[in-house]
Design an enzyme around this catalytic site. Structure first.
Site, PDB file in Angstrom:
ATOM      1  N   TYR A   1     -62.679-124.896 -73.071  1.00  0.00           N
ATOM      2  CA  TYR A   1     -63.722-125.879 -73.360  1.00  0.00           C
ATOM      3  C   TYR A   1     -63.153-127.281 -73.168  1.00  0.00           C
ATOM      4  O   TYR A   1     -62.207-127.667 -73.858  1.00  0.00           O
ATOM      5  CB  TYR A   1     -64.211-125.767 -74.809  1.00  0.00           C
ATOM      6  CG  TYR A   1     -64.948-124.511 -75.174  1.00  0.00           C
ATOM      7  CD1 TYR A   1     -65.506-123.672 -74.210  1.00  0.00           C
ATOM      8  CD2 TYR A   1     -65.111-124.145 -76.511  1.00  0.00           C
ATOM      9  CE1 TYR A   1     -66.187-122.523 -74.570  1.00  0.00           C
ATOM     10  CE2 TYR A   1     -65.796-123.000 -76.877  1.00  0.00           C
ATOM     11  CZ  TYR A   1     -66.328-122.181 -75.902  1.00  0.00           C
ATOM     12  OH  TYR A   1     -67.002-121.045 -76.253  1.00  0.00           O
TER      13      TYR A   1
ATOM     14  N   HIS B   1     -72.894-125.799 -77.151  1.00  0.00           N
ATOM     15  CA  HIS B   1     -72.523-126.754 -78.193  1.00  0.00           C
ATOM     16  C   HIS B   1     -73.203-128.091 -77.887  1.00  0.00           C
ATOM     17  O   HIS B   1     -72.561-129.134 -77.832  1.00  0.00           O
ATOM     18  CB  HIS B   1     -71.009-126.929 -78.257  1.00  0.00           C
ATOM     19  CG  HIS B   1     -70.274-125.680 -78.599  1.00  0.00           C
ATOM     20  ND1 HIS B   1     -68.928-125.492 -78.338  1.00  0.00           N
ATOM     21  CD2 HIS B   1     -70.693-124.521 -79.187  1.00  0.00           C
ATOM     22  CE1 HIS B   1     -68.559-124.291 -78.740  1.00  0.00           C
ATOM     23  NE2 HIS B   1     -69.613-123.680 -79.268  1.00  0.00           N
TER      24      HIS B   1
ATOM     25  N   ASN C   1     -65.671-126.003 -81.938  1.00  0.00           N
ATOM     26  CA  ASN C   1     -67.050-125.604 -82.192  1.00  0.00           C
ATOM     27  C   ASN C   1     -67.586-126.526 -83.282  1.00  0.00           C
ATOM     28  O   ASN C   1     -66.947-126.734 -84.299  1.00  0.00           O
ATOM     29  CB  ASN C   1     -67.098-124.155 -82.648  1.00  0.00           C
ATOM     30  CG  ASN C   1     -66.308-123.237 -81.731  1.00  0.00           C
ATOM     31  OD1 ASN C   1     -65.082-123.320 -81.676  1.00  0.00           O
ATOM     32  ND2 ASN C   1     -66.993-122.371 -81.027  1.00  0.00           N
TER      33      ASN C   1
END
Length: 1000
Positions: free
Chosen positions: A650, A732, A780
């Site tokens: 990510y 997200h 997250n």
């Protein structure tokens, strides 16, 4: 890591297929296709899809093609769908299947991750030829009006370009079950089992012979013009039931039961932002209405969606961590139907459906992204309160055992050998470079915890709180800049319709509907860019507020998401667990272990999240970009192996790529511009991270990287990796209603809300959810959103909508920015009174105590010079006596006349007692011993619920002697039933909210 070079070979886009081989193919009709051969992992042999396009000069044929499809058959039946714009959502879909000796075709359209509707536009499919044998079915067809589409005003297109390097992105999906009624072209279809995407070079598909080939098309298949429902189900507590969310609203109730009620706060969206806000505001004595679009999720709130093996328990699919990945298999009744990305439209929002990862905020996330007043030091008390309420665990099974730990051992071992440091991430939240950790999660005693299990429970115990579900908020009701209420519509049975009002003059509306839901409500309320408001006006006519009251703000811009890039590895020691099979057919020992003791692998998040690690990469632009990597034990990207693991990279904080979300004529929200690798610096950081990861994994020679293929360079790998939401989203989403000091009302201003979370240009409309985050974070984001809500609640409580006086009942430690939101100073610590000297330019102020429970602080001043600072710091009030049941408050009243610009007011670290009953003061701490729940120091008060309650759910089953049956509830906060279990069972308290009869 320092990037010294950026490879010129990396391009911003998808130029070739992933996992497919393209070549020229001529079928039995002598039509030449540019064709892909690919594995769907089902049936005997590969699938194929090819296209033929007219020559670029044929301007009258730009919206059509001839396709060739070969589909492997599956014993239990199958269907295959093609997306004309790679994504399942917001694209024209072509679905094919077999009915006896006939190949059926049907055009569909899905506005979100829901069962696709029958397409009502003018696409036409004409069959040229078809064959069916024992292993495959084959179809050659002409598809007209297929590169542009219009479903009730929701439009889109992917007309093939005329440039030589252009590619058409095509998505595919295959199911392992047949449509429910194969003879019906409008038949319902169940969710697919595998999917993929490929890019076909346009130039290779063009052919001057195209005009002669279309003459072969004769057998027309219907593109049905009338949409019919495709989903069935019920909300009952059966093994297959689901509360089905349809695109059209359900019937309104006979009366609006809230028509004559007013609320101090109406909060829209019961997720990571809305639930904590509702708790904190109701705790302060305010009347609060919390509105959730979707149905209840968790069993403690009346949720019913569950597999057969949970029937008879107060658990649903949302409560069991090992079932959380089922949303990607079956999202019916859960996913929002008006977004083209996955989002949970159920009570709890993302915190009800995600993997439960629960990360304490990296201080840099707030310091780098947020304006003054929202820096890490400002929000630290809020973060602490969040983790006091919702502690993390990295050993979710109640026996403390990590089940199937091989993923952690393999990847963590390689990282350790390469010099990475092992940490417990939530103990050292600022260490996010060269560190790895087990997953920290919000699970509590083997179940999903989070805001629904904590904040919502305490809110629901108050008479001044009400929750309604199954209800959509269409818009806020405006009188110029003032919001007077909200307009609601029943989304599912039991929902409300009509207008619900806030308290006149002082009431507030807070939008917490997420990065897509909040912009949608704002657009429909006349707040946003003019191009979006014109679309709504065209769709809704007179329902839209008059254009003279439109507020032009950059709503929908600055859309952000973690950019996801996967690699797949294999290792001989990997041990795969089939969480998907566990949904319907769990291993008996695992099922019993979970139900009886909350132990075993089903207490862990599917699909066996193993290790999370972080890295910072410095770019040539001088920005440090944060990377998070998450490793899980499952295969992906067409790698068919039980020895595989997927590692998802990510790209987070520091990335400068941004996207945009917009509304279409069908009032659905779409990602019109993706936020993925829109500049060379972000792309280079991803490439450097992948190269670094390969190097670290090489420390274990048994680890084999199988995706990308061994002979593929990182540059070629990323060049072929599509930049679509389906391929790169981490789900997200944030940033679409950015917080900032540069008001969007001013030219080139980028902010939608100020540092009090109030929408610019309004008096009493606020936004508190992921959409206000200016940029992406390290991890997250769920815990950070809850922390933002905790922080915002204190600020909002201290604001008066008239901006002439502030009245606050502040009940926790916080540093809240006021005025322009610039950093505040501090005053010396006092006890029950304010010490220190007022800054120059302010009138004297004083603190007077009116009782031993209350400190009244009155501050007044006349017009002052610019940049006058007023600070109140560390105000302490006496605690309530042990027998008190009233709420001790600190009432702070501030009045002033008009002052010059930039007058600042700050309240910092204000302490007041909590609402108490008997000996309760503040929130208790709890421990969870092996034998069940035991409070260390207090018990929580209970009250009559006003909405869905913690004791609702499946009806309690009892034996003939009145004793409670196995797996039924026998205690917990708000419970008033029996406590005696049937013979052989004991009443075990899993936590303070829920006790259950289980084997002794």
């Amino acid at each position: 890591m320092k990037l010294s070079q950026i490879s010129s070979a990396l391009v911003l886009g998808a130029s070739s297929a992933l996992g497919q081989t393209f070549s020229k193919y001529t079928d039995t009709n002598a039509i030449e296709f540019w064709q892909a051969t690919f594995s769907t992992t089902f049936g005997d042999g590969n699938a194929q899809w090819g296209m033929a396009l007219p020559a670029a000069a044929e301007s009258s044929m730009t919206d059509e093609y001839i396709g060739h499809l070969v589909v492997p058959r599956v014993t239990a039946g199958t269907w295959m769908g093609l997306s004309h714009y790679s994504e399942m959502t917001s694209s024209l879909l072509l679905v094919t299947w077999i009915d006896g000796s006939e190949i059926m075709t049907s055009f569909r359209y899905a506005s979100g991750y829901v069962a696709p509707e029958v397409y009502t536009g003018n696409a036409t499919l004409t069959q040229i030829s078809s064959t069916i044998n024992d292993t495959h079915y084959e179809l050659t067809y002409r598809c007209e009006n297929c590169w542009t589409w219009d479903q009730g005003g929701a439009t889109g297109s992917q007309v093939p370009a005329t440039t030589s390097a252009a590619a058409q992105l095509i998505g595919w999906a295959q199911a392992t079950n047949a449509p429910t009624t194969p003879s019906d072209a409008d038949s319902a279809i169940l969710q697919h089992a595998n999917d993929g995407i490929f890019g076909a070079l346009v130039a290779s598909a063009r052919n001057t012979a195209y005009t002669s080939w279309v003459e072969l098309a004769t057998a027309t298949s219907s593109a049905t013009a009338t949409a019919t429902g495709n989903s069935t189900g019920s909300a009952g507590a059966t093994g297959t039931g689901a509360a089905v969310a349809t695109a059209t609203s359900v019937a309104c109730p006979a009366t609006n039961t809230l028509a004559n009620s007013t609320f101090d706060y109406i909060i829209v969206g019961a997720g990571a932002g809305g639930i904590p806000l509702a708790d904190k505001l109701s705790e302060a004595g305010k009347s609060v209405l919390l509105i959730e679009k979707g149905p209840p999720s968790s069993g403690r709130w009346g949720g019913t969606m569950k597999p057969d093996w949970l029937v008879g328990t107060n658990l649903t699919r949302f409560d069991v961590p090992g079932l959380d990945n089922e949303i990607w298999e079956d999202s019916t009744g859960i996913a929002c139907d008006d977004y083209d990305v996955m989002a949970g439209c159920v009570l709890g929002g993302g915190t009800a459906v995600n993997a439960g990862l629960w990360w304490r905020a990296n201080p840099e996330d707030f310091d780098y992204n947020f304006p003054a007043g929202w820096k890490s030091a400002d929000v630290a008390p809020a973060v602490a309160r969040v983790f006091d309420r919702i502690p993390f665990t990295d050993h979710p099974s109640t026996d403390g055992i990590i089940y199937k730990p091989c993923g952690y051992d393999i990847v963590g071992g390689a990282l350790a050998a390469s010099g990475w440091q092992n940490v417990t991430a939530d103990d050292v939240p600022g260490k996010k470079n060269g560190t790895y950790s087990r997953p920290d999660q919000m699970f509590s005693h083997g179940e999903r915890g989070g805001p629904m299990a904590t904040y919502l429970v305490t809110a629901d115990a108050r008479k001044n709180f009400k929750l309604i579900t199954n209800t959509t908020v269409n818009r806020v009701v405006r009188d110029g800049s003032r919001i007077t209420g909200v307009e609601v519509q029943a989304f599912l049975n039991g929902g409300q319709c009509g207008t619900i009002k806030v308290t006149p003059n002082t009431g507030k509306v807070i939008l917490s509907a997420g990065a897509f839901g909040t912009p949608k409500i704002l657009f429909r309320s006349g707040i946003g860019p003019e191009d979006q408001l014109e679309i709504v006006k065209e769709a809704e006519g007179t329902k839209m507020v008059n254009s003279s009251q439109w507020i032009n703000l950059p709503v929908g811009y600055n859309l952000d998401d973690h950019t996801n890039t996967d690699i797949v590895i294999t290792h001989p020691n990997v041990s795969f667990y089939d969480f998907y099979a566990a949904y319907t057919s769990p291993i008996k020992a695992d099922k019993d272990r979970y139900l009886d003791n909350r132990t075993g692998i089903l207490t862990q998040s599917a699909p066996n999240l193993s290790v999370v690690f972080w890295q910072e990469i410095e770019g040539e632009d001088g920005i440090n970009r944060q990377m998070q990597y998450t490793a899980r034990v499952e295969s992906g990207h067409d790698i068919n192996s039980t020895k595989a693991m997927v590692i998802s990279q990510y790209l987070g904080r520091g990335a400068t790529s941004r996207g945009r979300t917009t509304i279409n004529g069908g009032l659905d929200m779409t990602v019109s511009k993706t936020p993925y690798l829109n500049n060379k610096y972000d792309l280079a950081a991803v490439a450097a991270g992948i190269d670094s990861l390969k190097t670290s994994l090489a420390s274990d020679p048994a680890i084999k990287i199988v995706f990308p293929a061994a002979n593929t360079s990182t540059a070629d790998f990323l060049a072929s990796y599509p930049l679509t939401t389906g391929d790169r989203s981490a789900n997200h989403w944030m940033g679409s209603c950015k917080m900032g000091l540069d008001s969007g009302l001013v030219n080139n201003g980028t902010a939608v809300v100020d540092t009090s979370a109030k929408v610019y240009g309004t008096d009493n409309l606020f936004v508190v959810d992921a959409s206000i985050f200016p940029g992406m974070v390290s991890n997250n984001p769920s815990a950070l959103i809850v922390a933002a809500a905790e922080h915002a609640s204190q600020i909002i409580l201290a604001l008066d909508v008239n901006n002439s006086s502030l009245v606050a009942n502040v009940t926790s430690n916080s540093t809240a920015p006021y005025g322009t939101g610039r950093p505040s100073g501090t005053a010396p610590v006092g006890t029950g009174r304010l010490n220190g000297t007022a800054p120059a330019g302010t009138a004297p102020f004083r603190a007077t105590g009116t009782s031993r429970c209350t400190t009244d602080i009155t501050i007044s001043r006349s017009k002052s010079a610019a940049t006058t600072l007023l600070s109140l710091s560390s105000i302490h009030t006496p605690q309530a006596v042990a027998t008190s049941t009233s709420k001790c408050t600190t009432a702070i009243t501030i009045s002033r006349s008009k002052s010059a610009a930039n007058t600042l007011l700050s309240l910092s670290s204000i302490h007041t007692p909590q609402a108490v009953a008997t000996t309760l003061s503040g929130h208790p701490s709890y421990s969870y011993p092996a034998g069940g729940y035991e409070s260390q120091n207090s018990t929580l008060a209970s009250a009559t619920a006003t909405g869905p309650t913690a004791s609702s759910g499946a009806a309690q089953a009892t034996g003939t002697d009145g004793a409670i049956a196995q797996y039924q509830r026998c205690g917990g906060i708000g419970y008033s039933g029996g406590v005696e279990c049937q013979t052989g069972l004991v009443c075990k308290a899993w936590n303070q909210y829920y006790s259950q009869c289980v084997s002794g």
